[in-house]
Motif scaffolding. Structure first.
Motif, PDB file in Angstrom:
ATOM      1  N   LEU A  62       0.860  -1.173   0.000  1.00 16.64           N
ATOM      2  CA  LEU A  62       0.000   0.000   0.000  1.00 16.64           C
ATOM      3  C   LEU A  62       0.897   1.224   0.000  1.00 16.64           C
ATOM      4  O   LEU A  62       1.765   1.365   0.855  1.00 16.64           O
ATOM      5  CB  LEU A  62      -0.896   0.010   1.233  1.00 16.64           C
ATOM      6  CG  LEU A  62      -1.657   1.309   1.480  1.00 16.64           C
ATOM      7  CD1 LEU A  62      -2.680   1.541   0.390  1.00 16.64           C
ATOM      8  CD2 LEU A  62      -2.325   1.262   2.839  1.00 16.64           C
ATOM      9  N   VAL A  63       0.702   2.075  -0.979  1.00 19.39           N
ATOM     10  CA  VAL A  63       1.444   3.327  -1.076  1.00 19.39           C
ATOM     11  C   VAL A  63       0.402   4.433  -1.022  1.00 19.39           C
ATOM     12  O   VAL A  63      -0.482   4.490  -1.870  1.00 19.39           O
ATOM     13  CB  VAL A  63       2.245   3.396  -2.395  1.00 19.39           C
ATOM     14  CG1 VAL A  63       2.969   4.718  -2.513  1.00 19.39           C
ATOM     15  CG2 VAL A  63       3.215   2.234  -2.488  1.00 19.39           C
ATOM     16  N   ALA A  64       0.499   5.296  -0.012  1.00 20.58           N
ATOM     17  CA  ALA A  64      -0.505   6.353   0.130  1.00 20.58           C
ATOM     18  C   ALA A  64       0.113   7.656   0.631  1.00 20.58           C
ATOM     19  O   ALA A  64      -0.359   8.252   1.583  1.00 20.58           O
ATOM     20  CB  ALA A  64      -1.615   5.884   1.061  1.00 20.58           C
ATOM     21  N   PRO A  65       1.182   8.128  -0.022  1.00 21.43           N
ATOM     22  CA  PRO A  65       1.772   9.385   0.424  1.00 21.43           C
ATOM     23  C   PRO A  65       0.908  10.589   0.017  1.00 21.43           C
ATOM     24  O   PRO A  65       0.220  10.551  -0.995  1.00 21.43           O
ATOM     25  CB  PRO A  65       3.120   9.427  -0.287  1.00 21.43           C
ATOM     26  CG  PRO A  65       2.898   8.649  -1.536  1.00 21.43           C
ATOM     27  CD  PRO A  65       1.907   7.578  -1.161  1.00 21.43           C
ATOM     28  N   TYR A  66       0.977  11.603   0.835  1.00 24.28           N
ATOM     29  CA  TYR A  66       0.291  12.866   0.565  1.00 24.28           C
ATOM     30  C   TYR A  66      -1.220  12.733   0.470  1.00 24.28           C
ATOM     31  O   TYR A  66      -1.881  13.533  -0.177  1.00 24.28           O
ATOM     32  CB  TYR A  66       0.844  13.530  -0.698  1.00 24.28           C
ATOM     33  CG  TYR A  66       2.333  13.690  -0.676  1.00 24.28           C
ATOM     34  CD1 TYR A  66       2.942  14.613   0.171  1.00 24.28           C
ATOM     35  CD2 TYR A  66       3.137  12.885  -1.471  1.00 24.28           C
ATOM     36  CE1 TYR A  66       4.314  14.741   0.209  1.00 24.28           C
ATOM     37  CE2 TYR A  66       4.516  13.008  -1.439  1.00 24.28           C
ATOM     38  CZ  TYR A  66       5.100  13.940  -0.598  1.00 24.28           C
ATOM     39  OH  TYR A  66       6.458  14.055  -0.563  1.00 24.28           O
ATOM     40  N   CYS A  67      -1.775  11.714   1.117  1.00 22.71           N
ATOM     41  CA  CYS A  67      -3.223  11.594   1.211  1.00 22.71           C
ATOM     42  C   CYS A  67      -3.661  12.301   2.492  1.00 22.71           C
ATOM     43  O   CYS A  67      -2.840  12.686   3.308  1.00 22.71           O
ATOM     44  CB  CYS A  67      -3.647  10.125   1.235  1.00 22.71           C
ATOM     45  SG  CYS A  67      -3.488   9.312  -0.361  1.00 22.71           S
ATOM     46  N   LYS A  68      -4.924  12.435   2.675  1.00 21.46           N
ATOM     47  CA  LYS A  68      -5.462  13.103   3.851  1.00 21.46           C
ATOM     48  C   LYS A  68      -5.989  12.085   4.864  1.00 21.46           C
ATOM     49  O   LYS A  68      -7.001  12.316   5.516  1.00 21.46           O
ATOM     50  CB  LYS A  68      -6.555  14.067   3.424  1.00 21.46           C
ATOM     51  CG  LYS A  68      -6.126  15.027   2.345  1.00 21.46           C
ATOM     52  CD  LYS A  68      -6.494  16.422   2.677  1.00 21.46           C
ATOM     53  CE  LYS A  68      -6.105  17.364   1.557  1.00 21.46           C
ATOM     54  NZ  LYS A  68      -4.886  18.040   1.771  1.00 21.46           N
ATOM     55  N   LEU A  69      -5.298  10.957   4.989  1.00 19.18           N
ATOM     56  CA  LEU A  69      -5.723   9.898   5.899  1.00 19.18           C
ATOM     57  C   LEU A  69      -5.710  10.378   7.331  1.00 19.18           C
ATOM     58  O   LEU A  69      -4.790  11.089   7.754  1.00 19.18           O
ATOM     59  CB  LEU A  69      -4.817   8.672   5.740  1.00 19.18           C
ATOM     60  CG  LEU A  69      -4.852   8.023   4.365  1.00 19.18           C
ATOM     61  CD1 LEU A  69      -3.773   6.963   4.258  1.00 19.18           C
ATOM     62  CD2 LEU A  69      -6.210   7.426   4.092  1.00 19.18           C
TER      63      LEU A  69
END
Length: 75
Positions: A62-69
């Protein structure tokens, strides 16, 4: 293609949604049927939760950089 259409691909193993400004949490909810998903990239999306991917038991990356998680969205 819309995310509802992508959800009709049950054997999909890799999905990259990168820099798609119109992808929302509601849109991602269509993808809960992708139980065979192994690789997911969510770069720079406005999404706050990964809840739709709890059913992706085979998820290996899972790659989720710069998301608003949020913390709640990761719980």
């Amino acid at each position: 293609a819309t995310l509802a259409e992508v959800a009709r691909l049950p054997h999909l193993r890799s999905l990259s949604l990168e820099q798609c400004p119109n992808v929302t949490d509601a849109g991602l909810s269509h993808l809960c049927s992708l139980t065979g998903l192994e690789h997911l990239s969510l770069l720079r999306l406005k999404v706050t939760t990964l809840e739709p991917f709890r059913c992706a038991r085979g998820l290996k990356s899972l790659v989720a950089p710069y998301c608003k998680l949020t913390d709640q969205g990761l719980a």
